[in-house]
Design an enzyme around this catalytic site. Structure first.
Site, PDB file in Angstrom:
ATOM      1  N   GLY A  24      57.127 -25.247  59.610  1.00 46.45           N
ATOM      2  CA  GLY A  24      58.267 -25.883  60.253  1.00 46.45           C
ATOM      3  C   GLY A  24      58.337 -27.386  60.211  1.00 46.45           C
ATOM      4  O   GLY A  24      59.386 -27.960  60.533  1.00 46.45           O
TER       5      GLY A  24
ATOM      6  N   GLU B 176      51.258 -22.449  58.588  1.00 42.33           N
ATOM      7  CA  GLU B 176      52.032 -21.807  57.514  1.00 42.33           C
ATOM      8  C   GLU B 176      53.090 -22.762  56.972  1.00 42.33           C
ATOM      9  O   GLU B 176      54.279 -22.468  57.000  1.00 42.33           O
ATOM     10  CB  GLU B 176      52.722 -20.544  58.060  1.00 42.33           C
ATOM     11  CG  GLU B 176      51.799 -19.539  58.725  1.00 42.33           C
ATOM     12  CD  GLU B 176      52.550 -18.450  59.488  1.00 42.33           C
ATOM     13  OE1 GLU B 176      53.783 -18.555  59.659  1.00 42.33           O
ATOM     14  OE2 GLU B 176      51.900 -17.492  59.924  1.00 42.33           O
ATOM     15  N   PRO B 177      52.686 -23.930  56.486  1.00 46.75           N
ATOM     16  CA  PRO B 177      53.700 -24.877  56.024  1.00 46.75           C
ATOM     17  C   PRO B 177      54.339 -24.423  54.719  1.00 46.75           C
ATOM     18  O   PRO B 177      53.662 -23.910  53.832  1.00 46.75           O
ATOM     19  CB  PRO B 177      52.901 -26.167  55.808  1.00 46.75           C
ATOM     20  CG  PRO B 177      51.521 -25.704  55.490  1.00 46.75           C
ATOM     21  CD  PRO B 177      51.309 -24.420  56.271  1.00 46.75           C
ATOM     22  N   GLY B 178      55.622 -24.591  54.615  1.00 48.91           N
ATOM     23  CA  GLY B 178      56.335 -24.285  53.385  1.00 48.91           C
ATOM     24  C   GLY B 178      57.009 -25.550  52.876  1.00 48.91           C
ATOM     25  O   GLY B 178      56.516 -26.243  51.984  1.00 48.91           O
ATOM     26  N   ARG B 179      58.124 -25.872  53.515  1.00 55.30           N
ATOM     27  CA  ARG B 179      58.933 -27.019  53.109  1.00 55.30           C
ATOM     28  C   ARG B 179      58.123 -28.310  52.939  1.00 55.30           C
ATOM     29  O   ARG B 179      58.272 -29.020  51.948  1.00 55.30           O
ATOM     30  CB  ARG B 179      60.013 -27.264  54.161  1.00 55.30           C
ATOM     31  CG  ARG B 179      61.056 -28.309  53.769  1.00 55.30           C
ATOM     32  CD  ARG B 179      61.952 -28.634  54.972  1.00 55.30           C
ATOM     33  NE  ARG B 179      62.466 -27.447  55.602  1.00 55.30           N
ATOM     34  CZ  ARG B 179      63.593 -26.828  55.240  1.00 55.30           C
ATOM     35  NH1 ARG B 179      64.331 -27.319  54.277  1.00 55.30           N
ATOM     36  NH2 ARG B 179      63.982 -25.736  55.861  1.00 55.30           N
TER      37      ARG B 179
ATOM     38  N   ARG C 247      71.261 -24.781  49.384  1.00 49.42           N
ATOM     39  CA  ARG C 247      71.139 -25.461  50.679  1.00 49.42           C
ATOM     40  C   ARG C 247      72.379 -26.257  51.098  1.00 49.42           C
ATOM     41  O   ARG C 247      72.799 -26.156  52.252  1.00 49.42           O
ATOM     42  CB  ARG C 247      69.889 -26.357  50.721  1.00 49.42           C
ATOM     43  CG  ARG C 247      68.576 -25.576  50.505  1.00 49.42           C
ATOM     44  CD  ARG C 247      67.340 -26.404  50.778  1.00 49.42           C
ATOM     45  NE  ARG C 247      67.244 -26.773  52.169  1.00 49.42           N
ATOM     46  CZ  ARG C 247      67.575 -27.939  52.675  1.00 49.42           C
ATOM     47  NH1 ARG C 247      67.970 -28.912  51.892  1.00 49.42           N
ATOM     48  NH2 ARG C 247      67.488 -28.149  53.961  1.00 49.42           N
TER      49      ARG C 247
ATOM     50  N   TYR D 284      73.731 -24.718  54.508  1.00 50.69           N
ATOM     51  CA  TYR D 284      73.450 -25.456  55.749  1.00 50.69           C
ATOM     52  C   TYR D 284      74.158 -26.802  55.805  1.00 50.69           C
ATOM     53  O   TYR D 284      73.938 -27.572  56.740  1.00 50.69           O
ATOM     54  CB  TYR D 284      71.951 -25.752  55.902  1.00 50.69           C
ATOM     55  CG  TYR D 284      70.989 -24.649  55.577  1.00 50.69           C
ATOM     56  CD1 TYR D 284      70.918 -23.501  56.362  1.00 50.69           C
ATOM     57  CD2 TYR D 284      70.121 -24.765  54.502  1.00 50.69           C
ATOM     58  CE1 TYR D 284      69.996 -22.499  56.078  1.00 50.69           C
ATOM     59  CE2 TYR D 284      69.197 -23.769  54.210  1.00 50.69           C
ATOM     60  CZ  TYR D 284      69.141 -22.650  55.002  1.00 50.69           C
ATOM     61  OH  TYR D 284      68.229 -21.676  54.712  1.00 50.69           O
TER      62      TYR D 284
ATOM     63  N   CYS E  16      83.229 -20.505  41.350  1.00 53.44           N
ATOM     64  CA  CYS E  16      84.575 -20.321  41.918  1.00 53.44           C
ATOM     65  C   CYS E  16      84.530 -20.158  43.431  1.00 53.44           C
ATOM     66  O   CYS E  16      84.828 -19.085  43.963  1.00 53.44           O
ATOM     67  CB  CYS E  16      85.241 -19.120  41.263  1.00 53.44           C
ATOM     68  SG  CYS E  16      85.282 -19.298  39.484  1.00 53.44           S
ATOM     69  N   GLU E  17      84.092 -21.191  44.116  1.00 47.79           N
ATOM     70  CA  GLU E  17      84.051 -21.243  45.577  1.00 47.79           C
ATOM     71  C   GLU E  17      84.211 -22.707  45.951  1.00 47.79           C
ATOM     72  O   GLU E  17      83.553 -23.562  45.370  1.00 47.79           O
ATOM     73  CB  GLU E  17      82.672 -20.830  46.122  1.00 47.79           C
ATOM     74  CG  GLU E  17      82.157 -19.494  45.708  1.00 47.79           C
ATOM     75  CD  GLU E  17      82.418 -18.404  46.743  1.00 47.79           C
ATOM     76  OE1 GLU E  17      82.889 -18.719  47.858  1.00 47.79           O
ATOM     77  OE2 GLU E  17      82.163 -17.245  46.410  1.00 47.79           O
TER      78      GLU E  17
HETATM   79  C1  PLP Z   1      59.728 -19.774  56.624  1.00 50.87           C
HETATM   80  C2  PLP Z   1      58.476 -19.586  57.391  1.00 50.87           C
HETATM   81  C3  PLP Z   1      57.464 -20.551  57.345  1.00 50.87           C
HETATM   82  C4  PLP Z   1      57.606 -21.861  56.594  1.00 50.87           C
HETATM   83  O1  PLP Z   1      58.506 -22.685  57.215  1.00 50.87           O
HETATM   84  P1  PLP Z   1      58.719 -24.194  56.680  1.00 50.87           P
HETATM   85  O2  PLP Z   1      59.742 -24.735  57.575  1.00 50.87           O
HETATM   86  O3  PLP Z   1      59.156 -24.087  55.279  1.00 50.87           O
HETATM   87  O4  PLP Z   1      57.413 -24.890  56.832  1.00 50.87           O
HETATM   88  C5  PLP Z   1      56.293 -20.284  58.022  1.00 50.87           C
HETATM   89  N1  PLP Z   1      56.130 -19.143  58.731  1.00 50.87           N
HETATM   90  C6  PLP Z   1      57.093 -18.196  58.799  1.00 50.87           C
HETATM   91  C7  PLP Z   1      56.849 -16.969  59.587  1.00 50.87           C
HETATM   92  C8  PLP Z   1      58.299 -18.386  58.152  1.00 50.87           C
HETATM   93  O5  PLP Z   1      59.242 -17.463  58.232  1.00 50.87           O
END
Ligand code: PLP
Length: 429
Positions: free
Chosen positions: A240, A274-277, A313, A317, A343-344
């Site tokens: 997050g 659990e970092p993604g972004r 995105r 959003y 076409c949107e």
């Molecule tokens: C999407 C997600 C993440 C990653 O979130 P980011 O905002 O990309 O860091 C981590 N844990 C869970 C359960 C998610 O669904």
């Protein structure tokens, strides 16, 4: 922090000019910087170096095998939300003992695949799921490690589509119900082992306070569960942490780390993140070419060959992505909508944006496109998905080929023609 910048008038990904990649691979193309990926992993790892911790990169942000492999080689674990992501993680050489499995709708076949792969644990999001895991684990004669994803009712102050820790969201189990479920699982379910508490409150969060509010609720629950004799060893803070797309100033992982370490001092837990972004967002760009420019009576349009099917995105959003010229030849600027061919009317990459004046054939770099870019892309309008490239120093390689026309109809066939009824039998009318 990332490694995309101008050298003179030319825009570079690490030591490779984007112009060269565009020439050799074509557009649209996603370009990732390996150095940025490893730097981001290390920033997290160092932020928690003082305490036992596990970084589980969240695959859904960017699931390219080369990206996963880069993290796996750094020692990263993974957060998965589907059997497909588990398949990818294993292909990338992940240590399955460092995998956590999140998501509200895990199917039986996915749970079975995860159990057979010996993942670390499931982040359970409902009482029914807990019973399903117990049942499947029993059939397979296995014990399933579980955390409950607690919904702490904390407002992460981000876009409503990516807020997940409020009571009105579909995610997790509310705290009191979670408490009861933990106790029930310990007493009555023989094939699940409650070992952690999980909490993921949303995405693109730019303040520390929501995390700390959620952490406080988590540690309160931890104390109550330990008092009931549950051996909770892990606190999973989810992902997050936000990134800078425009002018946001999200906390650095080290600041976040300090706050979390303070909030969990003396608890003797292993922290999971659990970092993604924040791992991949600024490690990728989307390069696209201008097809046409068009002047309306109210607006200028720059029509490019990347669209909402490549990068959803902005449409989804209303998000901001900075746009740069790959060759900074012109000092003149225009205000324009940068749009794709789909076409949107919702198909845009930028609206009313001041950008360098461009002409047909010029290439543009859409910044911060490494997270939820390619992984959310589709074939809408029967457009082949873009190529993906990984840059490493002065070299680059194509890590996913551009789709070709035959890819677009793979698996499709016309419905079989209706068979003629056989003589002597009652035929279809
Ligand atoms: C999407 C997600 C993440 C990653 O979130 P980011 O905002 O990309 O860091 C981590 N844990 C869970 C359960 C998610 O669904």
């Amino acid at each position: 922090m990332h490694f995309f910048d101008y050298k003179g008038k030319n825009f570079y990904a690490e030591g490779v000019s984007v112009e060269r990649i565009v020439k050799e691979v074509g557009t649209p193309v996603y370009i990732y910087s390996k150095k940025t990926l490893t730097r981001h992993f290390q920033a997290y790892d160092q932020a928690f170096a003082a305490v036992p911790h596990l970084i589980c990169y969240s695959i859904k942000a960017n699931s390219n095998l080369a990206v996963l492999k880069t993290f796996a080689q750094e020692g990263s674990g993974f957060d998965i939300v589907s059997g497909g992501e588990l398949f990818r993680a294993k292909k990338a050489g992940a240590d399955t003992r460092k995998i956590v499995f999140s998501g509200v709708g895990k199917r039986e076949d996915e749970i079975e695949f995860a159990l057979k792969s010996n993942i670390l644990m499931f982040n359970v999001e409902s009482p029914q799921e807990m019973r399903a895991i117990d049942k499947i684990a029993k059939r397979l004669r296995k014990k399933a490690g579980v955390s409950i994803r607690v919904n702490p009712n904390v407002d992460p102050k981000t876009h409503p589509y990516i807020s997940t820790g409020l009571k009105k969201n579909k995610f997790g189990i509310e705290t009191e119900d979670a408490f009861r479920e933990y106790v029930y699982a310990k007493r009555s379910l023989k094939n699940v082992v409650p070992m952690g508490i999980d909490c993921h409150i949303g995405s693109q969060i730019t303040q520390i306070t929501p995390f700390i509010d959620a952490l406080k609720k988590t540690t309160d629950l931890l104390a109550r569960l330990r008092a009931e004799g549950l051996d909770i060893k892990y606190i999973d803070m989810g992902g997050g942490l936000g990134i800078t797309y425009d002018k946001e100033e999200p906390p650095h992982p080290s600041k976040y780390g300090e706050a979390v370490i303070r909030g969990t001092k003396g608890l003797g837990v292993t922290l999971i993140f659990e970092p993604g972004r924040s791992m991949v967002g600024n490690a990728g760009i989307l390069a696209t070419k201008v097809v046409y420019t068009k002047k309306g009576s109210e607006k200028n349009f720059v029509i490019v060959d990347a669209a909402m099917n490549d990068l959803a995105r902005p449409s989804l959003y209303g998000s901001y992505h900075a746009i740069k010229a790959v060759k900074a030849n012109s000092k003149a600027e225009i205000t324009a909508d940068v749009v794709g061919p789909i076409c949107e009317s919702g198909d845009f990459l930028a609206k009313d944006r001041l950008i360098p004046e461009v002409k047909a054939g010029d290439a543009l770099a859409v910044m911060s496109a490494g997270a939820y870019g390619f992984s959310m892309s589709s074939n809408y309008n029967t457009r082949p998905r873009a190529a993906e490239v990984m840059v490493n120093g002065k070299e680059f390689s194509v890590v996913r080929k551009r789709e070709v026309l035959s890819d677009l109809i793979r698996g499709e066939q016309a419905a079989p023609a209706r068979k003629a009824p056989k003589a002597g039998r009652k035929g279809a009318k």
